[in-house]
Structure formats: C-alpha cells, structure tokens
Design a protein around this motif. Structure first.
Motif, PDB file in Angstrom:
ATOM      1  N   MET A  36      59.392 -24.734 -62.963  1.00 20.20           N
ATOM      2  CA  MET A  36      60.157 -24.725 -64.200  1.00 20.20           C
ATOM      3  C   MET A  36      60.774 -26.102 -64.457  1.00 20.20           C
ATOM      4  N   MET A  37      61.284 -26.741 -63.387  1.00 22.44           N
ATOM      5  CA  MET A  37      61.883 -28.060 -63.545  1.00 22.44           C
ATOM      6  C   MET A  37      60.846 -29.109 -63.916  1.00 22.44           C
ATOM      7  N   VAL A  38      59.687 -29.069 -63.265  1.00 22.89           N
ATOM      8  CA  VAL A  38      58.645 -30.052 -63.557  1.00 22.89           C
ATOM      9  C   VAL A  38      58.195 -29.924 -65.013  1.00 22.89           C
ATOM     10  N   LYS A  39      57.967 -28.708 -65.456  1.00 21.99           N
ATOM     11  CA  LYS A  39      57.525 -28.487 -66.833  1.00 21.99           C
ATOM     12  C   LYS A  39      58.587 -28.930 -67.836  1.00 21.99           C
ATOM     13  N   ARG A  40      59.860 -28.651 -67.532  1.00 21.24           N
ATOM     14  CA  ARG A  40      60.931 -29.070 -68.438  1.00 21.24           C
ATOM     15  C   ARG A  40      60.998 -30.590 -68.520  1.00 21.24           C
ATOM     16  N   ALA A  41      60.880 -31.250 -67.363  1.00 20.05           N
ATOM     17  CA  ALA A  41      60.934 -32.707 -67.339  1.00 20.05           C
ATOM     18  C   ALA A  41      59.836 -33.314 -68.210  1.00 20.05           C
ATOM     19  N   GLU A  42      58.614 -32.872 -68.004  1.00 23.73           N
ATOM     20  CA  GLU A  42      57.500 -33.421 -68.778  1.00 23.73           C
ATOM     21  C   GLU A  42      57.681 -33.125 -70.268  1.00 23.73           C
ATOM     22  N   LYS A  43      58.214 -31.964 -70.585  1.00 23.58           N
ATOM     23  CA  LYS A  43      58.385 -31.557 -71.983  1.00 23.58           C
ATOM     24  C   LYS A  43      59.385 -32.444 -72.715  1.00 23.58           C
ATOM     25  N   ILE A  44      60.432 -32.890 -72.012  1.00 27.03           N
ATOM     26  CA  ILE A  44      61.466 -33.696 -72.672  1.00 27.03           C
ATOM     27  C   ILE A  44      61.194 -35.193 -72.564  1.00 27.03           C
ATOM     28  N   GLY A  45      60.037 -35.550 -72.034  1.00 24.64           N
ATOM     29  CA  GLY A  45      59.673 -36.959 -71.977  1.00 24.64           C
ATOM     30  C   GLY A  45      60.004 -37.665 -70.685  1.00 24.64           C
ATOM     31  N   VAL A  46      60.311 -36.922 -69.633  1.00 21.47           N
ATOM     32  CA  VAL A  46      60.537 -37.513 -68.316  1.00 21.47           C
ATOM     33  C   VAL A  46      59.246 -37.349 -67.518  1.00 21.47           C
ATOM     34  N   PRO A  47      58.492 -38.417 -67.283  1.00 24.73           N
ATOM     35  CA  PRO A  47      57.176 -38.307 -66.627  1.00 24.73           C
ATOM     36  C   PRO A  47      57.294 -38.062 -65.124  1.00 24.73           C
ATOM     37  N   TRP A  48      57.671 -36.859 -64.766  1.00 28.58           N
ATOM     38  CA  TRP A  48      57.923 -36.478 -63.373  1.00 28.58           C
ATOM     39  C   TRP A  48      56.777 -36.932 -62.467  1.00 28.58           C
ATOM     40  N   THR A  49      55.565 -36.494 -62.774  1.00 24.62           N
ATOM     41  CA  THR A  49      54.410 -36.755 -61.906  1.00 24.62           C
ATOM     42  C   THR A  49      54.165 -38.249 -61.744  1.00 24.62           C
ATOM     43  N   VAL A 105      67.161 -30.763 -65.090  1.00 27.40           N
ATOM     44  CA  VAL A 105      68.167 -29.696 -65.024  1.00 27.40           C
ATOM     45  C   VAL A 105      69.271 -29.919 -66.047  1.00 27.40           C
ATOM     46  N   HIS A 106      69.721 -31.147 -66.177  1.00 24.65           N
ATOM     47  CA  HIS A 106      70.851 -31.436 -67.061  1.00 24.65           C
ATOM     48  C   HIS A 106      70.452 -31.577 -68.533  1.00 24.65           C
ATOM     49  N   ALA A 107      69.171 -31.518 -68.786  1.00 20.58           N
ATOM     50  CA  ALA A 107      68.711 -31.575 -70.186  1.00 20.58           C
ATOM     51  C   ALA A 107      69.179 -30.367 -70.982  1.00 20.58           C
ATOM     52  N   GLY A 108      69.413 -29.265 -70.291  1.00 22.87           N
ATOM     53  CA  GLY A 108      69.797 -28.039 -70.987  1.00 22.87           C
ATOM     54  C   GLY A 108      71.287 -27.814 -71.142  1.00 22.87           C
ATOM     55  N   ILE A 109      72.107 -28.748 -70.689  1.00 21.42           N
ATOM     56  CA  ILE A 109      73.562 -28.544 -70.765  1.00 21.42           C
ATOM     57  C   ILE A 109      74.031 -28.520 -72.217  1.00 21.42           C
ATOM     58  N   TRP A 110      73.569 -29.511 -72.969  1.00 20.39           N
ATOM     59  CA  TRP A 110      73.880 -29.581 -74.398  1.00 20.39           C
ATOM     60  C   TRP A 110      72.565 -29.432 -75.162  1.00 20.39           C
ATOM     61  N   SER A 111      72.557 -28.671 -76.217  1.00 21.40           N
ATOM     62  CA  SER A 111      71.316 -28.345 -76.925  1.00 21.40           C
ATOM     63  C   SER A 111      70.619 -29.566 -77.499  1.00 21.40           C
ATOM     64  N   ASP A 112      71.384 -30.613 -77.806  1.00 15.68           N
ATOM     65  CA  ASP A 112      70.797 -31.774 -78.459  1.00 15.68           C
ATOM     66  C   ASP A 112      70.652 -32.986 -77.538  1.00 15.68           C
ATOM     67  N   ALA A 113      70.923 -32.821 -76.240  1.00 12.37           N
ATOM     68  CA  ALA A 113      70.948 -33.978 -75.333  1.00 12.37           C
ATOM     69  C   ALA A 113      69.566 -34.359 -74.811  1.00 12.37           C
ATOM     70  N   GLY A 114      68.758 -33.368 -74.462  1.00 13.77           N
ATOM     71  CA  GLY A 114      67.442 -33.651 -73.911  1.00 13.77           C
ATOM     72  C   GLY A 114      67.525 -34.483 -72.646  1.00 13.77           C
ATOM     73  N   ALA A 115      66.658 -35.496 -72.542  1.00 18.04           N
ATOM     74  CA  ALA A 115      66.602 -36.325 -71.344  1.00 18.04           C
ATOM     75  C   ALA A 115      67.887 -37.113 -71.108  1.00 18.04           C
ATOM     76  N   ALA A 116      68.733 -37.238 -72.135  1.00 16.61           N
ATOM     77  CA  ALA A 116      69.997 -37.963 -71.999  1.00 16.61           C
ATOM     78  C   ALA A 116      71.117 -37.086 -71.446  1.00 16.61           C
ATOM     79  N   GLY A 117      70.823 -35.819 -71.165  1.00 16.65           N
ATOM     80  CA  GLY A 117      71.857 -34.907 -70.691  1.00 16.65           C
ATOM     81  C   GLY A 117      72.500 -35.338 -69.391  1.00 16.65           C
ATOM     82  N   ASP A 118      71.701 -35.876 -68.472  1.00 19.63           N
ATOM     83  CA  ASP A 118      72.256 -36.301 -67.184  1.00 19.63           C
ATOM     84  C   ASP A 118      73.246 -37.445 -67.374  1.00 19.63           C
TER      85      ASP A 118
END
Length: 307
Positions: A36-49, A105-118
């Motif tokens: 779930m974390m890997v998929k969320r990261a890639e979805k918000i533009g964080v190239p995990w892999t 993980v922190h992308a979901g804290i605020w609805s509009d933060a995305g990759a900047a949530g951390d």
C-alpha cells in the motif's frame, strides 16, 4: 472513555490483535501494508523503486565503519519486526526505504499536501517548538534520528547549533552519515547508541528532540529514555516530542482493515496509546508539558527540565 482506550483496548483492537497473533495472517498484513505504501508513493510522484535502486547501488561499508559501535547491545524490544521488515530497523532494506515511506505515509495527513505532507508535518512541529523556546538552542540532540531527515531539519532551523543525531540502527546512521557528507554538514555528530543509556555527557544539551519515536517503544523504554533525557539537558533546557496523537478521532474511526495493517507494522502501538506521557514526563523531573495538535493526527509535546 478516551480515544486512546477505544483504540488500544476496544473490541475492534482486540480482534486485530487476535488476527495478528496468527503468523501467516500477520505476514500477509505486513505485506499488504508495505504494498500500500509503495503504490501510494508512486501515485503521488515519489519514485520509490528508482530511489531505492539507486541507494542499493552505492558503497556503504565506509560509512558503516565510521559510525558502528561494536560494544552496543541492542535492547530486546528493538530486535523484532518493524514496519513490515522481518529484521526491523536492523537492515539495509529499512534504511533505504525509510524516507520514501515517510513521504508516502504522510501524504495522507492533509488532503491537499500529497508528496509535500512529510515536509509540512516537520514544519508544523518546528513552528510550535520554536515558538516555545525563549532563545535558540546552541546544542541539540536528535533522538531516534533515523537516516537524518529530522536532524537536517533541525540544522536548517538552527544553523549555528551543534547537533548530534543518535540512533540504534547502524544502517540508518550509515545513510545519515553519507548524506551529511554529501551536504557538507560534516560537523553533525552521529552516535550509535541506545537512547536509554546514551553514554553522552550530563547536562550537555539545550534541546532534545524526539520525532516519531515513542510510538515504536514499550512504555518501560519510553520512561527510561525520558529519564536519560532529563540527565542530558542543561538547566532550563527543553524536551520536544512529536508523535501520533492517541486522542485524534482519526484513530477511533479507523476501519478494522486499516487498523490491522497499521498494527502489523507497529508492535508497541497499544502500549503507546495507553501511556500517560505527560505524567511520565513530569515524573522524571520536568515541568508539566504543553501539548499542541500539529496535524489532524499528530501532537507536539514541549517540556522544560526542572534542574
């Protein structure tokens, strides 16, 4: 009844604990949590892999050798599975993935933060801490510094301060050491030690920062660490803690499936959610702390030492 009690000891939580006691189901939950974390990261533009692949290709032995403490004996509570890694924090996998995981993980804290949530979460913490310190600290200890994200944030906020990052994982510290050299922040000291018994000089710091660590500890370890921090702070020094907020309605309303995934990666969550941390802080020699919500699901605790 508080949210903490509902989350930690309620029927839903007990059922989750029963499920996680069955090893094949626990392993499945860990796998699902990680995916779930890997998929969320890639979805918000964080190239995990891509990021992890690049880290794996680098040389790490020299950084390991410079920070590793061969005399250190790891506390028993630390030698278990954390964050879906069977070896917990004592692995390169965990060290290479911790930063991308935090951003996911922190992308979901605020609805509009995305990759900047951390980054937003860290900023919210530092704004509260800075507002409560009467003057800029000159010596700072970052406890549970991981790969240095929290340490570098402190250095950016207090550039003149002498900063020490302390962690139990030599893998995390090797990454932190490499990054500090890349950023020409070689004055940061990295210490491989247990926070309960750091071996550091007494009354040596103006500020101790503990960022997202306490929820990964049994209560006995948290109390011992708080006592050690009291020893390390100078007269009038401050302790600052940022972590999950057990009183947040988000945890009380969390669907059982998500709660199962969360608890599968956090073995001491029940102990954390039932700890009266304000009482524990006062008990070891601090003034009563201030507790401020800094996100929909996090809180910042600031306390001044009495001595």
């Amino acid at each position: 009844m508080t949210v903490a009690a509902n989350t930690a000891t309620g029927l839903g939580s007990r059922l989750v604990n029963t499920v996680l006691a069955i090893k094949p189901l626990a392993n499945l939950a860990k796998h699902q949590a990680r995916q779930m974390m890997v998929k969320r990261a890639e979805k918000i533009g964080v190239p995990w892999t891509k990021i992890v692949r690049e880290l794996r290709s680098q040389e790490w032995e020299s950084h390991w050798q410079q920070i590793y403490n061969p005399q250190l004996q790891y506390p028993e509570y630390y030698c278990c599975s954390f964050h879906a890694y069977e070896q917990g924090n004592l692995s390169w996998d965990a060290a290479f993935e911790v930063e991308v995981a935090a951003r996911a993980v922190h992308a979901g804290i605020w609805s509009d933060a995305g990759a900047a949530g951390d980054a937003k979460l860290r900023q919210s913490y530092h704004e509260i801490v800075k507002s409560q310190l009467p003057k800029s600290p000159q010596a700072i200890l970052d406890v549970g510094c991981s790969v240095g994200m929290s340490t570098f944030a402190l250095k950016a906020l207090y550039p003149q301060a002498k900063i020490t990052g302390l962690d139990l994982s030599p893998y995390f510290l090797a990454v932190a050491h490499q990054r500090s050299q890349q950023q020409n922040l070689t004055e940061i000291e990295w210490v491989h030690a247990a926070a309960e018994a750091t071996g550091l000089p007494e009354a040596n710091y103006d500020l101790v920062s503990i960022f997202l660590v306490c929820h990964e500890l049994p209560q006995s370890a948290t109390r011992q660490i708080l006592q050690e921090m009291q020893r390390l702070l100078r007269p009038g020094g401050y302790l600052a803690i940022m972590d999950m907020n057990p009183q947040s309605a988000i945890y009380a309303q969390m669907p059982p499936y998500i709660l199962t995934l969360l608890k599968s990666t956090e073995p001491y969550l029940d102990e954390y959610f039932t700890l009266d941390i304000a009482q524990a802080i006062v008990a070891v020699g601090f003034h009563p702390p201030t507790i401020t919500c800094n996100s929909p699901r996090h809180r910042t605790i600031v306390a001044q030492v009495k001595h």
